[in-house]
Scaffold this active site. Structure first.
Site, PDB file in Angstrom:
ATOM      1  N   LYS A  13     -63.986 -39.563  23.495  1.00  0.00           N
ATOM      2  CA  LYS A  13     -64.702 -38.725  23.865  1.00  0.00           C
ATOM      3  C   LYS A  13     -66.137 -39.008  23.749  1.00  0.00           C
ATOM      4  O   LYS A  13     -67.156 -38.524  24.566  1.00  0.00           O
ATOM      5  CB  LYS A  13     -64.162 -37.268  23.231  1.00  0.00           C
ATOM      6  CG  LYS A  13     -62.867 -36.833  23.477  1.00  0.00           C
ATOM      7  CD  LYS A  13     -62.353 -35.799  22.789  1.00  0.00           C
ATOM      8  CE  LYS A  13     -60.804 -35.461  23.263  1.00  0.00           C
ATOM      9  NZ  LYS A  13     -60.052 -34.600  22.418  1.00  0.00           N
ATOM     10  N   GLN A  40     -60.534 -31.953  16.810  1.00  0.00           N
ATOM     11  CA  GLN A  40     -59.572 -32.576  17.257  1.00  0.00           C
ATOM     12  C   GLN A  40     -58.187 -32.243  16.266  1.00  0.00           C
ATOM     13  O   GLN A  40     -58.182 -32.322  15.002  1.00  0.00           O
ATOM     14  CB  GLN A  40     -59.615 -34.250  16.762  1.00  0.00           C
ATOM     15  CG  GLN A  40     -58.666 -35.078  17.419  1.00  0.00           C
ATOM     16  CD  GLN A  40     -58.840 -34.967  19.044  1.00  0.00           C
ATOM     17  OE1 GLN A  40     -59.819 -35.017  19.604  1.00  0.00           O
ATOM     18  NE2 GLN A  40     -57.301 -35.078  19.432  1.00  0.00           N
ATOM     19  N   ASP A  64     -62.960 -26.689  24.737  1.00  0.00           N
ATOM     20  CA  ASP A  64     -61.397 -26.956  24.660  1.00  0.00           C
ATOM     21  C   ASP A  64     -60.815 -25.601  25.404  1.00  0.00           C
ATOM     22  O   ASP A  64     -59.713 -25.673  25.857  1.00  0.00           O
ATOM     23  CB  ASP A  64     -60.786 -27.248  23.256  1.00  0.00           C
ATOM     24  CG  ASP A  64     -60.684 -28.702  23.244  1.00  0.00           C
ATOM     25  OD1 ASP A  64     -60.621 -29.316  24.139  1.00  0.00           O
ATOM     26  OD2 ASP A  64     -60.457 -29.227  22.120  1.00  0.00           O
TER      27      ASP A  64
END
Ligand code: NDP
Length: 284
Positions: free
Chosen positions: A54, A98, A121
């Site tokens: 990422k 994460q 997200d």
């Protein structure tokens, strides 16, 4: 019949080039560089790879990235304080934590601590609700990437029978909402579904998001169907493979995504898209 391959690497490269151009224009005209902050807790090797990818994707597209790494035994309050600091920083446009998090964390509480305006997200309850109402702020990256792949493959959606295998909050459920919003007739299967093949064989669009290597075989697929394989599994030999048995499925399907090189690269691409959109919104 051998299926046409939906190449996630090629599509991701095309979309990322467009995003890099837009980011450069935003910087030149408004002095704003899209910025993503990624929080990693612990030493899970898969999570380390995802975070590295990422951050690298941000750099390549001309975005700024911030990486905050904590040891596995960190007190949750410390991570929550960092999230609050990033929430308050106007130069940060996207924040992601994460997953999975170590046991001492309440993952829902952590996701809810991220400002919904920076929740790239799309996991915050407010953003989940907005998606459900058909008015999304941030679309979760994996299903968003799948929708882009369907679009690029010119897959007809209106009235299509869509079957999703898997009902997780990050893939299966938002996938169902997005396909429903495009007027598919949606069936969601899970571990308690009876006669899985009965459902999958009806699918014009089959999305596999389970996490079980090669469980969807060619005999479970309707001839000519579009098969999207979200799964990422390791074979005993250490190779990556999907939830779909690619070799038998490609002889039946009309269109199919490979693993690797399918949905995976599109997931990070849509994370960049959400971060850029968030940066653009701060100027409105
Ligand atoms: P989860 O483990 O959260 O969910 C798996 C789902 O599969 C559950 O709903 C479960 O049902 C269902 N399931 C399990 N066994 C069966 C079965 N035998 N038959 C039918 N359904 C079953 O996984 P995720 O949604 O997070 O991820 C799914 C896969 O996608 C994983 O391989 C993951 O690595 C991959 N992934 C890939 C991404 C990418 O970028 N390509 C991004 C995110 C995930 P139940 O709810 O009843 O337990």
């Amino acid at each position: 019949m051998t299926a046409r391959i939906l190449d996630g690497n090629a599509l991701a490269a095309e979309v990322r080039a467009q995003l890099a151009e837009k980011a450069a224009a935003l910087k030149a005209t408004q002095g704003v560089t899209p910025c993503l902050a990624v929080i990693l807790v612990g030493e899970d090797p898969a999570s380390q790879v995802y975070v590295r990818n990422k951050v690298a994707a941000c750099e390549k597209a001309g975005f700024r990235s911030i990486k905050e790494v904590y040891p596995p035994n960190v007190e949750p309050v410390e991570v929550l304080a960092k999230i609050a600091q990033l929430n308050a920083d106007p130069s940060v446009h996207g924040i992601l934590v994460q997953l999975p998090l170590p046991k001492q964390f309440d993952a829902d509480a952590v996701l809810e601590a991220i400002s919904p305006e920076k929740d790239v997200d799309g996991f915050h309850a407010e953003n989940v609700g907005a998606l459900m109402q058909g008015n999304p702020r941030f679309i979760p990256c994996t299903p968003y990437g799948v929708m882009k792949m369907l679009e690029s493959g010119n897959v007809p959606l209106k009235g299509a029978e869509a079957v999703i295998v898997g009902r997780s909050n990050i893939v299966g459920k938002p996938m169902a909402m997005l396909l429903l919003a495009q007027s598919c007739t949606v069936t969601v299967c899970h571990s308690q579904s009876k006669d899985l093949a009965f459902h999958t064989k009806r699918a014009d669009i089959l999305v596999a998001a389970v996490g079980r290597a090669r469980m969807i075989t060619g005999d479970m697929i309707k001839p000519g169907a579009t098969v999207i394989d979200v799964g990422i599994n390791r074979t005993p030999e250490g190779k990556l493979c999907g939830d779909v048995d690619f070799e038998s499925a490609k002889e039946v399907a009309g269109l199919i995504t490979p693993v690797p090189g399918g949905v995976g690269p599109m997931t990070i691409t849509m994370l960049l898209a959400n971060t850029l959109e968030s940066a653009e919104r701060t100027l409105k």
